[in-house]
Motif scaffolding. Sequence first.
Motif, short mmCIF file in Angstrom:
data_model
loop_
_atom_site.label_atom_id
_atom_site.label_comp_id
_atom_site.label_asym_id
_atom_site.label_seq_id
_atom_site.Cartn_x
_atom_site.Cartn_y
_atom_site.Cartn_z
N GLU A 203 150.08 -24.23 -8.16
CA GLU A 203 151.14 -24.86 -7.38
C GLU A 203 151.89 -23.79 -6.55
O GLU A 203 152.29 -24.05 -5.41
N ARG A 204 152.05 -22.62 -7.15
CA ARG A 204 152.70 -21.53 -6.43
C ARG A 204 151.86 -21.11 -5.22
O ARG A 204 152.37 -20.90 -4.12
N ALA B 238 151.59 -23.05 2.37
CA ALA B 238 152.40 -23.86 3.28
C ALA B 238 153.50 -23.05 3.94
O ALA B 238 153.91 -23.33 5.08
N ALA B 239 153.98 -22.01 3.26
CA ALA B 239 155.07 -21.19 3.79
C ALA B 239 154.56 -20.13 4.76
O ALA B 239 155.11 -19.95 5.86
N LEU B 240 153.52 -19.41 4.36
CA LEU B 240 153.10 -18.25 5.14
C LEU B 240 152.19 -18.60 6.31
O LEU B 240 152.12 -17.85 7.29
N GLY B 241 151.51 -19.73 6.22
CA GLY B 241 150.67 -20.15 7.34
C GLY B 241 151.45 -20.22 8.65
O GLY B 241 151.06 -19.58 9.66
N PRO B 242 152.57 -20.96 8.70
CA PRO B 242 153.36 -21.01 9.93
C PRO B 242 153.94 -19.67 10.36
O PRO B 242 154.09 -19.41 11.56
N LEU B 243 154.25 -18.80 9.39
CA LEU B 243 154.78 -17.48 9.74
C LEU B 243 153.73 -16.66 10.49
O LEU B 243 154.01 -16.07 11.53
N VAL B 244 152.52 -16.63 9.96
CA VAL B 244 151.45 -15.88 10.60
C VAL B 244 151.08 -16.51 11.95
O VAL B 244 150.85 -15.80 12.95
#
Length: 363
Positions: free
Chosen positions: A188-189, A195-201
Amino acid sequence: MINPWIGKPWTELDTPALCVDVPTLSRNIQRMAKIAREAGVALRPHIKTHKCPQIAQRLLVAGAVGLTCAKVSEAEVMVDAGVSDILVANQIVGSFKIRRLVELAKQCRITVAVDDAGNARMLSEEAAKAGVILGALIEVDVGMRRCGVAPMDPALDLGRAITKLPNLELRGLMGYEGHAVMIADRDERAEALQAALGPLVQTSQLLQSEGLSALVVSAGGTGTAAMTASFPGITEIQPGSYATMDAKYGSMDLGFEPAVTIVAQVVSVPTEDRAVLDAGLKTATTEFGNPPVRSPEGWRLAHLSEEHGVLEREGGDPLALGDRALLIPTHGCTTNNLHDRFYAIRDGIVEDVWPIAARGCLQ
């Protein structure tokens, strides 16, 4: 002058006392350095957990490229200790704070988080007056719903605004997946991390496609550091708690060991099943629960008031006045901030006393 506690056993320390086991600390530091090195990313540890220059220097010797601070006042302590590269991973607002930040830029390579064009202009103006360069990382909200501009076009617009400002250098992006770092289930982590880092990259790629510098993509906390380090497109991680650890992170099987304990003393034994320690809420914080009792075995910390911790017996041997107890902080960041010093322990003996010099640095 040699501190009088150096050379004494930890069992003789005046209580309560915050102790750090030096070999355990060293193992933790080396483990995270290896994670970053093998992933090919820079390690910029956060000092907001330990707030201690002696620990900071050990992090740098182990290969950290610089340090991360939460507040200008923390950065001032680290610059005074000789640190030459600091990220202040928060928005610095107000002319007085910004002038302090600019003063640091005369002595140290300073980068600051930015999520607002107006704030960027204020930083630029003060840096130009002083004739220094401030670095900027655009903070992107990656799902924590705290600070940060939205990914993609809003971040691009802010990046364009920054590049037009004098004395403010766009150095990249940062995001903090703090909503994911303490998810107990690893799968789950990992899902939350994706979901968090995809948009950042993706945002970094957008900025670079538009000709903007987004070379640094910084993220990560202790709970996600290994995953973040290996995430494609991440160039830097900024975990902090791993060096000293605490019981909350310790419950997540991350491979780091608790290096910090609180030594407390039994000051009252009202019944054979209850003993009272001289360590309460002014010694240890409880937002993640009461600190576990490392020793003596068979006792648990039932509750804390301001100055006292009440132990309840669960099969352990009887306790007497003066007996020592070892507690593991549940949240190192807030517990360490209550103390003036670490007693550095090796093989049960006080090797040194390290000031927690950035303790109380809130501004």
